[in-house]
Design an enzyme around this catalytic site. Sequence first.
Site, short mmCIF file in Angstrom:
data_model
loop_
_atom_site.label_atom_id
_atom_site.label_comp_id
_atom_site.label_asym_id
_atom_site.label_seq_id
_atom_site.Cartn_x
_atom_site.Cartn_y
_atom_site.Cartn_z
N CYS A 113 -10.31 11.68 -59.28
CA CYS A 113 -8.61 11.77 -59.47
C CYS A 113 -7.39 10.79 -59.96
O CYS A 113 -6.35 11.66 -60.10
CB CYS A 113 -8.12 12.66 -57.63
SG CYS A 113 -9.19 13.88 -57.52
N HIS A 252 -0.67 13.79 -57.23
CA HIS A 252 -2.15 14.40 -57.85
C HIS A 252 -1.97 15.56 -56.27
O HIS A 252 -1.75 15.24 -55.65
CB HIS A 252 -3.37 13.87 -57.22
CG HIS A 252 -4.34 14.39 -57.45
ND1 HIS A 252 -4.67 15.00 -58.77
CD2 HIS A 252 -4.98 14.05 -56.42
CE1 HIS A 252 -6.10 14.78 -57.84
NE2 HIS A 252 -6.87 14.47 -56.69
N ASN A 282 -7.16 21.73 -57.34
CA ASN A 282 -7.83 20.52 -57.87
C ASN A 282 -8.13 20.41 -58.84
O ASN A 282 -9.58 20.59 -58.69
CB ASN A 282 -8.39 19.40 -56.90
CG ASN A 282 -7.73 18.22 -56.95
OD1 ASN A 282 -8.17 18.01 -57.82
ND2 ASN A 282 -8.55 17.65 -55.68
O1 UT7 Z 1 -9.06 15.05 -54.79
C1 UT7 Z 1 -9.89 14.41 -54.30
C2 UT7 Z 1 -8.82 13.85 -53.14
N1 UT7 Z 1 -9.17 14.99 -52.11
C3 UT7 Z 1 -8.02 14.76 -51.09
O2 UT7 Z 1 -7.15 14.37 -50.96
C4 UT7 Z 1 -9.10 15.92 -49.81
C5 UT7 Z 1 -8.64 15.76 -48.72
N2 UT7 Z 1 -9.02 16.04 -47.35
C6 UT7 Z 1 -8.41 17.71 -47.22
O3 UT7 Z 1 -7.46 18.37 -48.11
C7 UT7 Z 1 -8.31 18.51 -45.90
O4 UT7 Z 1 -8.99 17.57 -45.34
C8 UT7 Z 1 -9.84 19.78 -46.67
C9 UT7 Z 1 -8.23 20.86 -46.98
C10 UT7 Z 1 -10.66 19.56 -47.26
C11 UT7 Z 1 -10.09 20.02 -44.65
O5 UT7 Z 1 -8.95 20.75 -43.76
P1 UT7 Z 1 -8.70 19.99 -42.61
O6 UT7 Z 1 -7.48 20.66 -41.84
O7 UT7 Z 1 -9.25 18.34 -42.71
O8 UT7 Z 1 -10.22 21.10 -42.17
P2 UT7 Z 1 -10.98 20.54 -41.09
O9 UT7 Z 1 -11.75 19.46 -41.64
O10 UT7 Z 1 -10.64 19.94 -40.11
O11 UT7 Z 1 -11.79 21.66 -41.30
C12 UT7 Z 1 -11.32 22.50 -39.79
C13 UT7 Z 1 -12.31 23.39 -39.67
C14 UT7 Z 1 -13.52 23.46 -39.42
O12 UT7 Z 1 -14.59 24.06 -38.79
P3 UT7 Z 1 -14.46 23.72 -37.14
O13 UT7 Z 1 -15.31 22.48 -37.41
O14 UT7 Z 1 -13.13 23.48 -36.18
O15 UT7 Z 1 -14.43 24.76 -36.41
C15 UT7 Z 1 -13.95 23.48 -40.89
O16 UT7 Z 1 -15.88 23.52 -40.75
O17 UT7 Z 1 -11.82 24.33 -40.31
C16 UT7 Z 1 -13.23 24.98 -41.11
N3 UT7 Z 1 -12.86 24.95 -42.59
C17 UT7 Z 1 -13.11 26.17 -42.99
N4 UT7 Z 1 -12.59 27.43 -42.71
C18 UT7 Z 1 -11.98 28.32 -43.42
C19 UT7 Z 1 -13.25 24.01 -43.88
N5 UT7 Z 1 -13.38 24.57 -44.45
C20 UT7 Z 1 -13.18 25.97 -44.36
C21 UT7 Z 1 -12.73 27.17 -45.28
N6 UT7 Z 1 -12.32 28.13 -44.97
N7 UT7 Z 1 -13.11 26.98 -46.71
#
Ligand code: UT7
Length: 327
Positions: A113, A252, A282
């Site tokens: 990125c 980004h 992204n």
């Molecule tokens: O470009 C390179 C750099 N990348 C980034 O900057 C990305 C950085 N990270 C993020 O943007 C976020 O961490 C994510 C968008 C990837 C995830 O968001 P989050 O608020 O950190 O969610 P999480 O990983 O803590 O997941 C929360 C819950 C989980 O379920 P449980 O364990 O609480 O039951 C996940 O399994 O949301 C669940 N989950 C989803 N639910 C519905 C994860 N992906 C999805 C999904 N739909 N697509």
Amino acid sequence: MIKANITSTGKYLPKNIVTNVDFEKIIDTSDDWIQNRTGIKQRRLVKKNETTADMSTFAIKDLLKKRNLDPNDIDVIIIATITPDMTFPSTAALVQKNLSANNAWGFDISSACSGFLFALETGSALIKSNRYNKVIVVGADTMSSILDYTDRNTCILFGDGAGAVLLEKSHKHGIIDSKLHIDGNGADFLKMEGGGSLNPTTLDTVNNKMHYVYQNGKQVFKHAIRGMSEVSCEILKRNNLNSNDIQLFIPHQANKRIMDAVANRMGLKPQQMFSNIEYYANTTAATIPICIDEAFESGKISKNNNLIISSFGAGFSWGSMYIKWGI
Ligand code: UT7
């Protein structure tokens, strides 16, 4: 002092739109979850046989047309990508052939990125060397070629696209300052393990899904906010700029919550930040040049404006750049 000035911009987005609702049909997710957690509504994905070199070629053609230039005018082509058409030859070589840019040399840069920012710094150094007049810097990624469409943690986050800028000499305008970083301690949080010298491709690497993006979202999220805001605040400070001096901030586009938090820590108002993540998601190396093109085309940035661009990605890699806009 010679500066590298951005004198034309171009982009290419595939026609094929995939919405969050389309994802509801193939994985356990919802439009609400994706929009609330990321700000993404849809993304563009290539059709079969459309590649990073193809998208880069279209973006460069767009840029050349706007500046009324011929491919033979190009001295250097730098392509930032983590999804080259092939491991080698470089995507830049394939693009040179597509364009018949007979006077150009070039190469690829791989820094996920932050690839575009790092490529822009490299292109700027080539212009400042006074040996090249027209350097094209592209950010392009076909993320759909390395995503596991059964993994809801990653597949909804990314899209495909390409953006390009032309660098030429100026004494007044262009890239004024930059600060860039890498830290390999972040390597395990965002990676694709298969296919390199560590894990050459075998049936096992394929069966173990090692040719797909892996991300620890929470770790990357935390480091992205801290990394981008610290380095961007440092760029403001050492150039004696306060938040009111900035006409546009282009971060980004990985997650709207990250972008908002960074802008907030920089003391910027929401209208000072450019965002198109809801349409394209992204696109990795392509997010910033696509934003630059759209911001310029829509009149959100104009001559003598102060622009800050900033990125964070795999590596970890991150940085910030101050540009005095010159067209
Ligand atoms: O470009 C390179 C750099 N990348 C980034 O900057 C990305 C950085 N990270 C993020 O943007 C976020 O961490 C994510 C968008 C990837 C995830 O968001 P989050 O608020 O950190 O969610 P999480 O990983 O803590 O997941 C929360 C819950 C989980 O379920 P449980 O364990 O609480 O039951 C996940 O399994 O949301 C669940 N989950 C989803 N639910 C519905 C994860 N992906 C999805 C999904 N739909 N697509």
